[in-house]
Design an enzyme around this catalytic site. Structure first.
Site, mmCIF file in Angstrom:
data_model
loop_
_atom_site.group_PDB
_atom_site.id
_atom_site.type_symbol
_atom_site.label_atom_id
_atom_site.label_comp_id
_atom_site.label_asym_id
_atom_site.label_seq_id
_atom_site.Cartn_x
_atom_site.Cartn_y
_atom_site.Cartn_z
ATOM 1 C CG ASP A 40 45.145 66.656 35.905
ATOM 2 O OD1 ASP A 40 45.761 66.073 36.822
ATOM 3 O OD2 ASP A 40 45.616 66.837 34.770
ATOM 4 C CD GLU A 42 49.342 63.979 34.081
ATOM 5 O OE1 GLU A 42 50.563 64.222 34.053
ATOM 6 O OE2 GLU A 42 48.501 64.519 33.337
ATOM 7 C CD GLN A 99 38.388 43.046 28.362
ATOM 8 O OE1 GLN A 99 38.725 43.587 27.321
ATOM 9 N NE2 GLN A 99 38.146 43.727 29.473
ATOM 10 C CE LYS A 194 29.099 30.396 34.460
ATOM 11 N NZ LYS A 194 29.715 31.320 35.412
ATOM 12 N NE ARG A 196 28.876 34.193 32.975
ATOM 13 C CZ ARG A 196 28.862 34.553 34.254
ATOM 14 N NH1 ARG A 196 27.854 35.272 34.723
ATOM 15 N NH2 ARG A 196 29.835 34.188 35.062
ATOM 16 C CG ASP A 220 35.265 30.258 39.867
ATOM 17 O OD1 ASP A 220 36.011 30.042 38.890
ATOM 18 O OD2 ASP A 220 34.163 30.829 39.760
ATOM 19 C CB THR A 225 28.452 40.046 40.552
ATOM 20 O OG1 THR A 225 28.229 38.911 39.700
ATOM 21 C CG2 THR A 225 28.966 41.217 39.721
ATOM 22 C CB ALA A 226 29.039 36.568 44.801
ATOM 23 C CB THR A 228 28.440 31.949 38.951
ATOM 24 O OG1 THR A 228 28.201 32.678 37.747
ATOM 25 C CG2 THR A 228 28.653 30.479 38.624
#
Length: 312
Positions: A40, A42, A99, A194, A196, A220, A225-226, A228
């Site tokens: 499953d 786990e 976050q 920049k 967004r 950086d 996602t490259a 920027t």
């Protein structure tokens, strides 16, 4: 002198390649552990040798999927229940670090939640590298050794012996990091401003500074996602730059990132091996941080300062 019988190093499945290099540098074997998976999805972890009274170092980056984080939590819990003397989580890439605050109403602070999960699981110390925001260290009530990828990236940049060098930040938020590199190398700093449209999508970008006839290196902490970094490279070449390279600590490189880098104006993009990179892109180069983490583990065991190993 470290007693080789006083500590043990174990690895989660996703970061085994790095743990093996760390063990090679420390001159110790990688500990034996079994991961049992159920139909499953786990899974359960078990140590296949006694760790009672040992200082245990668990190497695991918590990049997606969330299984990597759950695996680390289970490893910590199992070590605590097996009477390890101390449990040290070696997390080269600390996931959910973006976050780190409430940037709009009714959102979670994922980095604080992950810090709480690790603490409740029973970890005694965290060793990590280039957190997305320095204040994440304050989310923990335990010691956090925060390393910097500059220890391997700066020597590489110096080996290139680039003339007319300029250091650039892909956004204002990363200006402190880029400025540290620029000061150490004694070269000018350029910023990109920049906006967004939404997460992972850059709307507009302007260069603040002169890049004409310069060899530009964009600094950086991670490339996802490259979008920027490739847009910045293309704009800088249009502004007259001789060449554009990029250096980042963490090789997230999700979705269209590899194709974007390959088709961009970037000459190369340099990462550490905190996250494995399995896709094919001729412009991607990875530098190992295994020696840096091994040296930190050595210093922790010998109760020595780690700050004097920092270049910047």
């Amino acid at each position: 002198m470290i007693d080789p019988n006083s500590f043990m190093v174990f690895s989660g499945t996703a970061t085994k390649y790095l743990a093996e290099r760390i063990c090679q540098s420390l001159g110790c074997p990688l500990g034996k552990m079994i991961m049992t998976k159920f139909s499953d999805g786990e899974f359960a972890v078990s140590y296949e040798q006694s760790i009672r009274g040992r200082d245990v170092f668990l190497v695991q980056s918590t990049f997606p999927s969330s299984d990597n984080l759950m695996e680390l939590l289970l490893m910590i819990d199992a070590a605590k229940r097996a009477s390890a003397k101390s449990i040290n989580a070696v997390i080269p890439y600390f996931g959910w670090a973006r976050q780190d605050r409430k940037d709009k109403p009714r959102v979670s602070i994922g980095a604080k939640l992950v810090a709480d999960l690790l603490s409740v699981a029973g970890v005694d110390r965290v060793i990590t590298m280039d957190l997305h925001a320095d204040q994440i260290q304050g989310f923990f009530d335990i010691p956090v050794d925060h390393l910097y990828a500059s220890g391997v990236i700066l020597p590489y940049l110096q080996s290139l012996k680039l003339k007319d060098l300029v250091i650039a930040s892909p956004d204002v938020g990363g200006s402190k990091r880029a400025n540290t590199y620029a000061k150490y190398l004694g070269v000018p700093l350029v910023l990109c401003n920049k906006t967004r449209a939404r997460a992972n999508v850059v709307d507009t970008m302007q260069i603040i500074g002169d890049v004409k006839d310069k060899n530009v290196v964009i600094i950086d902490d991670m490339v996802d996602t490259a979008g920027t970094i490739t847009k910045a490279a293309d704009i800088m070449m249009e502004a007259g730059a001789k060449s554009v390279r990029a250096c980042a600590s963490h090789c997230v490189m999700s979705g269209p990132a590899s194709d974007r880098v390959q088709n961009s104006a970037l000459e190369e993009i340099v990462f550490t091996d905190s996250i494995p990179y399995t896709q094919r892109c001729a412009k991607v180069k990875q530098l190992s941080v295994a020696e840096m983490f091994a040296d930190t583990i050595r210093r922790v065991l010998e109760n020595k300062s780690i700050s004097d190993q920092y270049i910047v």
